[in-house]
Design a protein around this motif. Structure first.
Motif, PDB file in Angstrom:
ATOM      1  N   ALA A  15       0.792  -1.159   0.001  1.00 16.26           N
ATOM      2  CA  ALA A  15      -0.042   0.036  -0.093  1.00 16.26           C
ATOM      3  C   ALA A  15       0.858   1.246  -0.003  1.00 16.26           C
ATOM      4  CB  ALA A  15      -0.844   0.083   1.403  1.00 16.26           C
ATOM      5  N   ASN A  16       2.086   1.307   0.827  1.00 14.10           N
ATOM      6  CA  ASN A  16       2.844   2.321   0.759  1.00 14.10           C
ATOM      7  C   ASN A  16       3.798   2.544  -0.640  1.00 14.10           C
ATOM      8  OD1 ASN A  16       4.207   4.542   2.031  1.00 14.10           O
ATOM      9  ND2 ASN A  16       5.775   3.309   2.563  1.00 14.10           N
ATOM     10  N   ALA A  17       4.075   1.327  -1.284  1.00 13.63           N
ATOM     11  CA  ALA A  17       4.662   1.537  -2.237  1.00 13.63           C
ATOM     12  C   ALA A  17       3.811   1.937  -3.363  1.00 13.63           C
ATOM     13  CB  ALA A  17       5.255   0.047  -2.552  1.00 13.63           C
ATOM     14  N   LEU A  18       2.598   1.347  -3.528  1.00 15.67           N
ATOM     15  CA  LEU A  18       1.688   1.891  -4.325  1.00 15.67           C
ATOM     16  C   LEU A  18       1.428   3.416  -4.348  1.00 15.67           C
ATOM     17  CD1 LEU A  18      -0.929  -0.697  -4.737  1.00 15.67           C
ATOM     18  CD2 LEU A  18       0.747  -0.021  -6.493  1.00 15.67           C
ATOM     19  N   LYS A  19       1.228   3.849  -2.982  1.00 14.88           N
ATOM     20  CA  LYS A  19       1.229   5.384  -2.922  1.00 14.88           C
ATOM     21  C   LYS A  19       2.287   6.175  -3.446  1.00 14.88           C
ATOM     22  CE  LYS A  19      -0.704   6.756   0.986  1.00 14.88           C
ATOM     23  NZ  LYS A  19      -0.701   7.190   2.713  1.00 14.88           N
ATOM     24  N   ARG A  20       3.626   5.906  -3.249  1.00 12.42           N
ATOM     25  CA  ARG A  20       4.668   6.450  -3.651  1.00 12.42           C
ATOM     26  C   ARG A  20       4.468   6.453  -5.190  1.00 12.42           C
ATOM     27  NH1 ARG A  20      10.204   5.277  -0.104  1.00 12.42           N
ATOM     28  NH2 ARG A  20       9.336   6.265   1.737  1.00 12.42           N
ATOM     29  N   ILE A  21       4.322   5.137  -5.723  1.00 14.69           N
ATOM     30  CA  ILE A  21       4.539   5.239  -7.240  1.00 14.69           C
ATOM     31  C   ILE A  21       3.301   5.910  -7.901  1.00 14.69           C
ATOM     32  CG2 ILE A  21       3.864   3.459  -9.147  1.00 14.69           C
ATOM     33  CD1 ILE A  21       5.125   1.247  -7.287  1.00 14.69           C
ATOM     34  N   ASP A  22       2.050   5.898  -7.223  1.00 16.08           N
ATOM     35  CA  ASP A  22       0.951   6.803  -7.918  1.00 16.08           C
ATOM     36  C   ASP A  22       1.396   8.343  -7.835  1.00 16.08           C
ATOM     37  OD1 ASP A  22      -0.655   4.471  -8.329  1.00 16.08           O
ATOM     38  OD2 ASP A  22      -1.698   4.731  -6.434  1.00 16.08           O
ATOM     39  N   GLY A  23       2.380   8.695  -6.682  1.00 18.59           N
ATOM     40  CA  GLY A  23       2.595  10.087  -6.616  1.00 18.59           C
ATOM     41  C   GLY A  23       3.762  10.388  -7.588  1.00 18.59           C
ATOM     42  N   ILE A  24       4.435   9.315  -8.073  1.00 22.85           N
ATOM     43  CA  ILE A  24       5.297   9.624  -9.163  1.00 22.85           C
ATOM     44  C   ILE A  24       4.449   9.702 -10.504  1.00 22.85           C
ATOM     45  CG2 ILE A  24       7.057   8.518 -10.749  1.00 22.85           C
ATOM     46  CD1 ILE A  24       8.114   7.218  -8.299  1.00 22.85           C
ATOM     47  N   GLY A  25       3.523   8.936 -10.654  1.00 18.17           N
ATOM     48  CA  GLY A  25       2.482   8.780 -11.818  1.00 18.17           C
ATOM     49  C   GLY A  25       1.781  10.397 -11.995  1.00 18.17           C
ATOM     50  N   SER A  26       1.457  10.655 -10.815  1.00 15.58           N
ATOM     51  CA  SER A  26       0.938  12.100 -10.677  1.00 15.58           C
ATOM     52  C   SER A  26       1.701  13.219 -11.233  1.00 15.58           C
ATOM     53  CB  SER A  26       0.216  12.465  -9.285  1.00 15.58           C
ATOM     54  OG  SER A  26      -0.983  11.477  -9.136  1.00 15.58           O
ATOM     55  N   PHE A  27       2.647  13.128 -10.502  1.00 21.22           N
ATOM     56  CA  PHE A  27       3.938  14.047 -11.026  1.00 21.22           C
ATOM     57  C   PHE A  27       4.178  14.106 -12.588  1.00 21.22           C
ATOM     58  CE2 PHE A  27       8.466  14.853 -11.597  1.00 21.22           C
ATOM     59  CZ  PHE A  27       8.674  16.343 -11.420  1.00 21.22           C
ATOM     60  N   TRP A  28       4.231  12.700 -12.979  1.00 16.63           N
ATOM     61  CA  TRP A  28       4.628  12.618 -14.703  1.00 16.63           C
ATOM     62  C   TRP A  28       3.502  13.179 -15.402  1.00 16.63           C
ATOM     63  CZ3 TRP A  28       7.928  13.024 -17.958  1.00 16.63           C
ATOM     64  CH2 TRP A  28       7.618  12.576 -19.342  1.00 16.63           C
ATOM     65  N   SER A  33       4.810  -0.194 -15.188  1.00 14.79           N
ATOM     66  CA  SER A  33       5.473  -1.446 -14.770  1.00 14.79           C
ATOM     67  C   SER A  33       5.639  -1.720 -13.480  1.00 14.79           C
ATOM     68  CB  SER A  33       6.879  -1.530 -15.429  1.00 14.79           C
ATOM     69  OG  SER A  33       6.396  -1.834 -16.925  1.00 14.79           O
ATOM     70  N   LEU A  34       5.971  -0.584 -12.841  1.00 11.60           N
ATOM     71  CA  LEU A  34       6.305  -0.442 -11.369  1.00 11.60           C
ATOM     72  C   LEU A  34       5.003  -0.701 -10.615  1.00 11.60           C
ATOM     73  CD1 LEU A  34       8.506   2.669 -10.450  1.00 11.60           C
ATOM     74  CD2 LEU A  34       9.055   0.381  -9.690  1.00 11.60           C
ATOM     75  N   ARG A  35       4.017  -0.016 -11.050  1.00  9.29           N
ATOM     76  CA  ARG A  35       2.598  -0.388 -10.295  1.00  9.29           C
ATOM     77  C   ARG A  35       2.433  -1.872 -10.554  1.00  9.29           C
ATOM     78  NH1 ARG A  35      -2.421   0.262  -9.007  1.00  9.29           N
ATOM     79  NH2 ARG A  35      -3.012   2.029  -8.406  1.00  9.29           N
ATOM     80  N   ALA A  36       2.504  -2.463 -11.729  1.00  9.94           N
ATOM     81  CA  ALA A  36       1.961  -3.970 -11.891  1.00  9.94           C
ATOM     82  C   ALA A  36       3.062  -4.619 -11.008  1.00  9.94           C
ATOM     83  CB  ALA A  36       2.401  -3.965 -13.428  1.00  9.94           C
ATOM     84  N   ALA A  37       4.344  -4.521 -11.001  1.00  8.10           N
ATOM     85  CA  ALA A  37       5.074  -5.363 -10.252  1.00  8.10           C
ATOM     86  C   ALA A  37       4.821  -5.349  -8.790  1.00  8.10           C
ATOM     87  CB  ALA A  37       6.523  -4.844 -10.356  1.00  8.10           C
ATOM     88  N   VAL A  38       4.473  -4.243  -8.195  1.00 12.15           N
ATOM     89  CA  VAL A  38       4.050  -4.316  -6.654  1.00 12.15           C
ATOM     90  C   VAL A  38       2.502  -5.201  -6.675  1.00 12.15           C
ATOM     91  CG1 VAL A  38       3.161  -3.003  -4.966  1.00 12.15           C
ATOM     92  CG2 VAL A  38       5.228  -2.027  -6.085  1.00 12.15           C
TER      93      VAL A  38
END
Length: 123
Positions: free
Chosen positions: A50-63, A88-93
């Motif tokens: 959940a924490n990793a997805l939150k960070r990845i979603d933050g990267i996605g929003s920034f991008w 790919s990061l999101r899918a891996a998590v």
């Protein structure tokens, strides 16, 4: 004489636009690199998905906020590489695949380096 002045003004505006776009894209690439480097290692990320997805979603929003400008200034190939790496990061998590997570993280770092390179040298 007026045409010479107009040509000088046009040249100055073109150079200023090139420098501004390079600065914007380099800052975007630096932000992506910092966020990717701040991602936890694979084991930690998969343990706390959940924490990793939150960070990845933050990267996605920034991008997503920067993607349109990036695709105009550096090209669709470089912009698509960043989008694919975030996906790919999101899918891996979600799948729990540590190898895929590591590969996707490295792909994101490489895509950020490519953005920076293209913005600086116009390749």
């Amino acid at each position: 004489m007026k045409s010479f002045i107009a040509a000088c003004v046009a040249l100055a505006l073109t150079v200023a636009a090139g420098i501004a776009s390079s600065v914007v894209i380099c800052r975007t690439a630096d932000g992506l690199s910092k966020m990717a480097e701040a991602l936890p290692p694979a084991g930690e990320a998969l343990a706390d998905g959940a924490n990793a997805l939150k960070r990845i979603d933050g990267i996605g929003s920034f991008w997503e906020g920067k993607r349109r400008a990036a695709s105009v200034f550096v090209g669709e190939r470089e912009a698509a590489a960043v989008t694919a790496a975030v996906g790919s990061l999101r899918a891996a998590v979600l799948s729990g695949d540590a190898g895929e997570y590591g590969s996707a993280r490295e792909a994101l770092l490489a895509a950020a380096r490519d953005l920076r390179f293209v913005a600086r040298f116009g390749v």
